[in-house]
Design an enzyme around this catalytic site. Structure first.
Site, PDB file in Angstrom:
ATOM      1  N   TYR A   1      87.035  66.681  91.590  1.00  0.00           N
ATOM      2  CA  TYR A   1      87.261  65.249  91.401  1.00  0.00           C
ATOM      3  C   TYR A   1      87.679  64.633  92.730  1.00  0.00           C
ATOM      4  CZ  TYR A   1      89.290  60.825  90.120  1.00  0.00           C
ATOM      5  OH  TYR A   1      89.564  59.487  90.068  1.00  0.00           O
TER       6      TYR A   1
ATOM      7  N   GLU B   1      84.915  56.378  92.811  1.00  0.00           N
ATOM      8  CA  GLU B   1      85.203  57.692  92.234  1.00  0.00           C
ATOM      9  C   GLU B   1      83.944  58.557  92.180  1.00  0.00           C
ATOM     10  OE1 GLU B   1      87.860  58.130  88.479  1.00  0.00           O
ATOM     11  OE2 GLU B   1      85.791  58.225  87.785  1.00  0.00           O
TER      12      GLU B   1
END
Ligand code: GDP
Ligand code: MN
Length: 389
Positions: free
Chosen positions: A101, A189
């Site tokens: 992530y 993101e």
């Protein structure tokens, strides 16, 4: 404003972040053609502005162009969390070894952007944040200096990336920062950033949220707005330059000034009512703007009363009162209204409204109490009507 995955990844690509080859399709036939062009296994990805598409069945692998066509047909018929799928992204399928992530958002407490990373990326990142918060690494970015090389290296180390990935990871982290910064984003993101079977870093998913207040600086992004996720009334409000947010209650609020609008909502709650919306008509609102505001409020079927709270400054109270009356002629409605006016020529304005049999108030408390009471009266008379039947 949220951007779709394919839009976000194109921006990432412009900043040197490796993304899969692929393109967006509106039809299954197009999906097949793209799969043919790619000549590999593909992944068919629904483009809707909600998270968890994978778990909802909106992300599927296809081994052949025919299968891509079939899968696209099915996905294009889906609704995910209430949103229709209008486009699918056809990407070359990645052979995934590991999911990481990597994201940036604003951290209000530190007043800085924060880069977050985790070795446990993928569809369960929320779960990781809850159960293993120590697995989420945070690095605060000085907005004037930008992301520094050593910070990217610290992150790479902290998420246990092997040393031979550090260089590329640094480039990706910097690319993400540059994308975030140059687009005035509030979120950028990559989840997951994957390590492929042949040991390459690749951004498989992408998400960006752009600050609405900075959109005027990005005319090329404005046309990318996807109206599916927005309330029709909010789109209409934007056309007239009104700030409108629909809420769940039944007392409509028409107010000039954002702070005043917030206060109005608070006081309605204090008196046991529920605001139906936030609406700031702004300063020096014209009759046309006020009329649009009324129409937008009344388009909400839950509305049972309207509280108008106007602070007269440059706009004089008598002007406002006459404006409201002329708008009432145009927008005919039985919904009870309470008008509170203060400031310049408030007295004259209130007299004009009282002469026209409108319910008025001087204090905000009084206005809120009357609006809440108007609903209670309606409810009681409905019960009485029913009992008499
Ligand atoms: P999200 O569910 O909306 O976050 O959509 P993602 O694009 O992140 O996809 C969800 C999951 O599907 C990822 O975490 C991967 O595990 C898997 N996935 C996505 N793209 C590929 C791909 O190209 N190949 C493989 N094998 N899995 C993929
Ligand atoms: Mn994802």
């Amino acid at each position: 404003m949220k951007l779709h995955e394919y839009q976000s990844k194109l921006i990432f690509g412009e900043h040197g972040i490796p993304i899969p080859r692929g393109r967006v399709a509106m039809t299954a036939a197009e999906a097949k053609q793209i799969a043919e062009e790619l000549g590999t296994q593909v992944v068919v990805k629904s483009q809707v502005l909600v998270g968890g598409r994978g778990k909802a069945g909106g992300i599927r692998l296809a081994k052949s162009p025919e299968e891509a066509e079939e899968t696209a047909t099915q996905i294009l018929r889906m609704k995910i969390k209430g949103l229709p799928v209008r486009k699918v992204l056809i990407d070359e399928a990645a052979n995934i070894d590991k999911e990481i992530y990597l994201g940036i958002t604003n951290d209000r407490a530190s007043k800085k952007p924060v880069m977050m990373a985790s070795s446990e990326g993928g569809v369960d990142i929320e779960e990781v944040a809850r159960m293993m918060p120590e697995k989420i690494i945070r690095v605060y970015i000085d907005p004037l200096l930008g992301l520094r090389d050593y910070q990217a290296r610290d992150i790479a180390m902290d998420i246990d990336l092997s040393r031979d990935h550090w260089r590329n990871f640094g480039q990706i982290a910097k690319g993400l920062w540059n994308a975030y910064q140059s687009c005035d984003a509030t979120l950028a993101e990559i989840n997951p950033l994957v390590i492929t079977a042949d040991d390459q870093l690749l951004a498989v998913d992408g998400k960006m949220v752009i600050d609405d207040n900075a959109l005027f600086r990005h005319p090329n992004l404005i046309d990318k707005r996807d109206l599916d996720i927005e309330e029709q009334a909010e789109i209409e409000a934007r056309k007239y330059g009104l700030s409108y947010i629909k809420l769940e209650g039944n007392i409509g609020c028409l107010v000039n000034g954002a702070g005043l609008a917030m206060t109005t909502m608070d006081i309605i709650k204090l008196y046991g009512g529920e605001p139906a919306n936030f609406l700031d008509i702004g300063g020096g609102a014209s009759a046309e703007k006020v009329a649009a505001a009324f129409r937008i409020i009344l388009s909400d079927p839950n509305i049972q009363a309207i509280l108008i709270n106007i602070f007269g400054g440059i706009t004089r109270g008598d002007e406002v009162a006459n404006g409201i009356l002329s708008v009432m002629e145009e927008v005919k409605t039985q919904v009870p209204m309470v008008v509170r006016l203060v400031g310049t020529n408030a007295k004259e304005g209130l007299q004009i409204l009282a002469d026209a049999n409108m319910s008025t108030a001087v204090t905000l408390a009084d206005a809120a109490e009357k609006a809440v009471a108007a609903i209670a009266v309606k409810e009681v008379s409905a019960v009485v009507r029913k009992a008499n039947k």
